[in-house]
Design an enzyme around this catalytic site. Structure first.
Site, PDB file in Angstrom:
ATOM      1  N   ARG A  92      10.063   9.122  12.418  1.00 28.39           N
ATOM      2  CA  ARG A  92      10.443   9.980  11.296  1.00 28.39           C
ATOM      3  C   ARG A  92       9.270  10.895  10.958  1.00 28.39           C
ATOM      4  O   ARG A  92       8.197  10.416  10.610  1.00 28.39           O
ATOM      5  CB  ARG A  92      10.766   9.090  10.105  1.00 28.39           C
ATOM      6  CG  ARG A  92      11.491   9.797   9.004  1.00 28.39           C
ATOM      7  CD  ARG A  92      11.805   8.806   7.903  1.00 28.39           C
ATOM      8  NE  ARG A  92      12.862   9.302   7.057  1.00 28.39           N
ATOM      9  CZ  ARG A  92      13.802   8.521   6.531  1.00 28.39           C
ATOM     10  NH1 ARG A  92      13.823   7.260   6.790  1.00 28.39           N
ATOM     11  NH2 ARG A  92      14.706   9.033   5.735  1.00 28.39           N
ATOM     12  N   ASN A 105      17.509  10.413  17.369  1.00 33.37           N
ATOM     13  CA  ASN A 105      17.519   9.219  18.209  1.00 33.37           C
ATOM     14  C   ASN A 105      18.827   9.076  18.965  1.00 33.37           C
ATOM     15  O   ASN A 105      18.848   8.567  20.086  1.00 33.37           O
ATOM     16  CB  ASN A 105      17.215   7.983  17.374  1.00 33.37           C
ATOM     17  CG  ASN A 105      15.725   7.841  17.170  1.00 33.37           C
ATOM     18  OD1 ASN A 105      14.996   7.597  18.120  1.00 33.37           O
ATOM     19  ND2 ASN A 105      15.267   8.051  15.953  1.00 33.37           N
ATOM     20  N   GLN A 112      19.756   7.535  27.509  1.00 34.04           N
ATOM     21  CA  GLN A 112      19.219   6.312  28.113  1.00 34.04           C
ATOM     22  C   GLN A 112      20.323   5.288  28.390  1.00 34.04           C
ATOM     23  O   GLN A 112      20.287   4.599  29.416  1.00 34.04           O
ATOM     24  CB  GLN A 112      18.106   5.729  27.228  1.00 34.04           C
ATOM     25  CG  GLN A 112      16.896   6.687  27.201  1.00 34.04           C
ATOM     26  CD  GLN A 112      15.657   6.098  26.549  1.00 34.04           C
ATOM     27  OE1 GLN A 112      15.682   4.980  26.046  1.00 34.04           O
ATOM     28  NE2 GLN A 112      14.577   6.856  26.553  1.00 34.04           N
ATOM     29  N   GLY A 130      13.031   0.367  19.407  1.00 34.72           N
ATOM     30  CA  GLY A 130      12.811   1.642  18.711  1.00 34.72           C
ATOM     31  C   GLY A 130      13.808   1.835  17.583  1.00 34.72           C
ATOM     32  O   GLY A 130      15.010   1.616  17.753  1.00 34.72           O
ATOM     33  N   ASP A 162      12.022  -9.925  12.217  1.00 32.06           N
ATOM     34  CA  ASP A 162      12.428 -10.361  10.878  1.00 32.06           C
ATOM     35  C   ASP A 162      12.576 -11.882  10.840  1.00 32.06           C
ATOM     36  O   ASP A 162      12.162 -12.546   9.886  1.00 32.06           O
ATOM     37  CB  ASP A 162      13.757  -9.695  10.499  1.00 32.06           C
ATOM     38  CG  ASP A 162      13.690  -8.191  10.694  1.00 32.06           C
ATOM     39  OD1 ASP A 162      13.264  -7.498   9.778  1.00 32.06           O
ATOM     40  OD2 ASP A 162      14.043  -7.724  11.803  1.00 32.06           O
ATOM     41  N   HIS A 190      18.064  -4.363  11.060  1.00 37.77           N
ATOM     42  CA  HIS A 190      16.604  -4.432  10.996  1.00 37.77           C
ATOM     43  C   HIS A 190      16.138  -3.349  10.027  1.00 37.77           C
ATOM     44  O   HIS A 190      15.831  -2.225  10.407  1.00 37.77           O
ATOM     45  CB  HIS A 190      15.968  -4.232  12.373  1.00 37.77           C
ATOM     46  CG  HIS A 190      14.490  -3.990  12.279  1.00 37.77           C
ATOM     47  ND1 HIS A 190      13.615  -4.963  11.860  1.00 37.77           N
ATOM     48  CD2 HIS A 190      13.740  -2.887  12.491  1.00 37.77           C
ATOM     49  CE1 HIS A 190      12.393  -4.463  11.835  1.00 37.77           C
ATOM     50  NE2 HIS A 190      12.438  -3.206  12.211  1.00 37.77           N
TER      51      HIS A 190
HETATM   52  P1  NAX Z   1       4.234   4.772  19.150  1.00 33.67           P
HETATM   53  O1  NAX Z   1       4.446   6.083  18.490  1.00 33.67           O
HETATM   54  O2  NAX Z   1       2.869   4.213  19.249  1.00 33.67           O
HETATM   55  O3  NAX Z   1       4.794   4.869  20.648  1.00 33.67           O
HETATM   56  C1  NAX Z   1       6.058   5.377  20.932  1.00 33.67           C
HETATM   57  C2  NAX Z   1       6.027   5.869  22.377  1.00 33.67           C
HETATM   58  O4  NAX Z   1       7.348   6.235  22.729  1.00 33.67           O
HETATM   59  C3  NAX Z   1       5.141   7.099  22.583  1.00 33.67           C
HETATM   60  O5  NAX Z   1       4.309   6.888  23.711  1.00 33.67           O
HETATM   61  C4  NAX Z   1       6.164   8.209  22.821  1.00 33.67           C
HETATM   62  O6  NAX Z   1       5.656   9.207  23.686  1.00 33.67           O
HETATM   63  C5  NAX Z   1       7.301   7.434  23.443  1.00 33.67           C
HETATM   64  N1  NAX Z   1       8.594   8.083  23.380  1.00 33.67           N
HETATM   65  C6  NAX Z   1       9.114   8.847  22.401  1.00 33.67           C
HETATM   66  N2  NAX Z   1      10.330   9.288  22.744  1.00 33.67           N
HETATM   67  C7  NAX Z   1      10.585   8.808  23.970  1.00 33.67           C
HETATM   68  C8  NAX Z   1      11.670   8.936  24.883  1.00 33.67           C
HETATM   69  N3  NAX Z   1      12.723   9.694  24.582  1.00 33.67           N
HETATM   70  N4  NAX Z   1      11.610   8.289  26.050  1.00 33.67           N
HETATM   71  C9  NAX Z   1      10.524   7.560  26.376  1.00 33.67           C
HETATM   72  N5  NAX Z   1       9.458   7.408  25.576  1.00 33.67           N
HETATM   73  C10 NAX Z   1       9.496   8.024  24.390  1.00 33.67           C
HETATM   74  O7  NAX Z   1       5.239   3.787  18.447  1.00 33.67           O
HETATM   75  P2  NAX Z   1       5.227   2.180  18.423  1.00 33.67           P
HETATM   76  O8  NAX Z   1       4.362   1.715  17.320  1.00 33.67           O
HETATM   77  O9  NAX Z   1       4.966   1.676  19.784  1.00 33.67           O
HETATM   78  O10 NAX Z   1       6.720   1.878  17.965  1.00 33.67           O
HETATM   79  C11 NAX Z   1       7.819   2.172  18.804  1.00 33.67           C
HETATM   80  C12 NAX Z   1       9.124   1.993  18.047  1.00 33.67           C
HETATM   81  O11 NAX Z   1       9.284   0.648  17.617  1.00 33.67           O
HETATM   82  C13 NAX Z   1       9.254   2.847  16.790  1.00 33.67           C
HETATM   83  O12 NAX Z   1      10.550   3.433  16.775  1.00 33.67           O
HETATM   84  C14 NAX Z   1       9.156   1.834  15.672  1.00 33.67           C
HETATM   85  O13 NAX Z   1       9.829   2.250  14.518  1.00 33.67           O
HETATM   86  C15 NAX Z   1       9.801   0.638  16.312  1.00 33.67           C
HETATM   87  N6  NAX Z   1       9.550  -0.686  15.699  1.00 33.67           N
HETATM   88  C16 NAX Z   1      10.561  -1.588  15.691  1.00 33.67           C
HETATM   89  C17 NAX Z   1      10.424  -2.850  15.164  1.00 33.67           C
HETATM   90  C18 NAX Z   1      11.566  -3.823  15.173  1.00 33.67           C
HETATM   91  O14 NAX Z   1      11.403  -4.924  14.649  1.00 33.67           O
HETATM   92  N7  NAX Z   1      12.730  -3.515  15.738  1.00 33.67           N
HETATM   93  C19 NAX Z   1       9.141  -3.275  14.559  1.00 33.67           C
HETATM   94  C20 NAX Z   1       7.970  -2.451  14.995  1.00 33.67           C
HETATM   95  C21 NAX Z   1       8.245  -0.973  15.116  1.00 33.67           C
HETATM   96  O15 NAX Z   1       8.233  -0.403  13.831  1.00 33.67           O
END
Ligand code: NAX
Length: 329
Positions: A92, A105, A112, A130, A162, A190
């Site tokens: 965001r 998204n 994908q 994600g 969670d 989530h």
């Molecule tokens: P980061 O911003 O460190 O890394 C995300 C990576 O994804 C980057 O390298 C970016 O280039 C890549 N990316 C973006 N769009 C892409 C696409 N279309 N295809 C392939 N790669 C792509 O984020 P990070 O801290 O690693 O978190 C990743 C995701 O996990 C976020 O959406 C975050 O909100 C989510 N989370 C989910 C959680 C859950 O419990 N379900 C908890 C942790 C986290 O908040």
């Protein structure tokens, strides 16, 4: 020795990726006797960073790491994949509305989901990390269903973080070790609306709700602590949860693949006739058991009035998210 399994990880250059990949390569997800090939997807501008992570993976000399591929093409990343961990997502940005986030998204996860259905193994297991992970999983699944081939039940969203957060809060409050706690369920999305339901939790045969014996704690402390934990981590660390999120992804897939003697919470496409009033196909945190590489919904749990209200709130949020992306599907 066993043939290698192919694990695709998206967002491989990100901070969750950095915690996740080394543990997959060391055998913590699929077993200490299971070789793996990592297929790493990230955006074109992140390819150099992915190369750096691969250099470090090389430098660990993991005995189970049988190969690596880096790509910005989903069709390459998901080719013959046994497991897909969809971590990369559109974060965001400043001033971005929730609806914009959902559609940004939506575009990623339709592409994908289609690429997985066209390229991966027919019995591929997909876990979306994600955010918004439930709805992203719903979108990927919807796109995959149009292609056919893969199992629509195998598109999951991650509720395990969670679940694990709630387990530790319960252990600390009850004074019982986390390893003794069984039968926790986290219902729904989530998001802070999730409902961590500890009514059934036992520790060595004792009901933990009885042990805690504090009527106000559930509403005033437990649910807000678990629900706002992600924000609390950002506040303290200046970065969002990464190692704990990676750990939860490992737990989810390990239990799914290798089985679990305990109930686990999985964000699964709600089966028809689930008995909990969840519309079929909505990706919803539900109690599951895992055996022989498959999961089954635990049915027939009693839902009291309080829990009905809590489940209705998180269900409404997911139905609104689904409505916001409906035109894309
Ligand atoms: P980061 O911003 O460190 O890394 C995300 C990576 O994804 C980057 O390298 C970016 O280039 C890549 N990316 C973006 N769009 C892409 C696409 N279309 N295809 C392939 N790669 C792509 O984020 P990070 O801290 O690693 O978190 C990743 C995701 O996990 C976020 O959406 C975050 O909100 C989510 N989370 C989910 C959680 C859950 O419990 N379900 C908890 C942790 C986290 O908040």
């Amino acid at each position: 020795s066993k043939a290698p399994m192919r694990v695709a990880v998206t967002g491989a250059a990100g901070q969750i990726g950095y915690s996740l990949l080394f543990r997959i390569a060391s055998g913590e997800m699929l077993g200490k006797d299971q070789p793996v090939i990592l297929q790493l997807l990230d955006l074109p501008q992140a390819q150099k960073a992915v190369q750096g992570v691969m250099m470090e993976l090389d430098d660990c000399a993991f005995p189970l790491l049988a190969g690596m591929v880096a790509t910005d093409d989903p069709n390459v990343a998901f080719k013959d994949a046994d497991v897909c961990l969809l971590v990369g997502a559109r974060p965001r940005g400043p001033g971005m509305e929730r609806a914009d986030l959902l559609t940004a998204n939506g575009a990623i996860f339709t592409v994908q989901g289609k690429a997985i259905a066209e390229n991966a193994k027919e019995d591929v297991k997909v876990l979306v990390v994600g955010n918004p992970c439930n709805t992203n999983a719903y979108i990927a699944r919807s796109a995959a269903i149009k292609v056919g081939r893969t199992n629509p039940n195998n598109y999951h969203g991650m509720l395990r973080l969670d679940h694990n957060r709630a387990l530790t809060q319960l252990a600390q409050k009850s004074g019982r070790p986390v390893s003794s706690l069984k039968q926790l369920v986290v219902w729904g999305n989530h998001s802070p609306s999730m409902y961590a339901d500890y009514r059934f939790v036992t520790s060595n045969g004792d009901n933990v709700k009885g042990l805690i014996n504090d009527a106000a704690w559930n509403n005033d402390v437990f649910l807000p602590t678990v629900g706002k934990r992600g924000a609390a981590i950002i506040d303290a660390r200046g970065l969002s949860s990464a190692a704990s999120a990676a750990n939860a992804a490992i737990d989810h897939v390990r239990d799914w693949h290798l089985g679990s003697s305990e109930w686990v919470t999985m964000g699964i496409p709600a089966p028809a006739d689930n008995g909990y009033g969840i519309p079929e196909g909505l990706v919803f945190g539900l109690p599951c058991e895992c055996k022989n590489g498959t999961f089954t919904l635990i049915k027939g749990l009693e839902i009291d009035e309080y829990s009905k209200g809590k489940i209705a709130i998180t269900l409404k949020e997911l139905e609104d998210e689904r409505a916001a992306v409906a035109s894309m599907l």
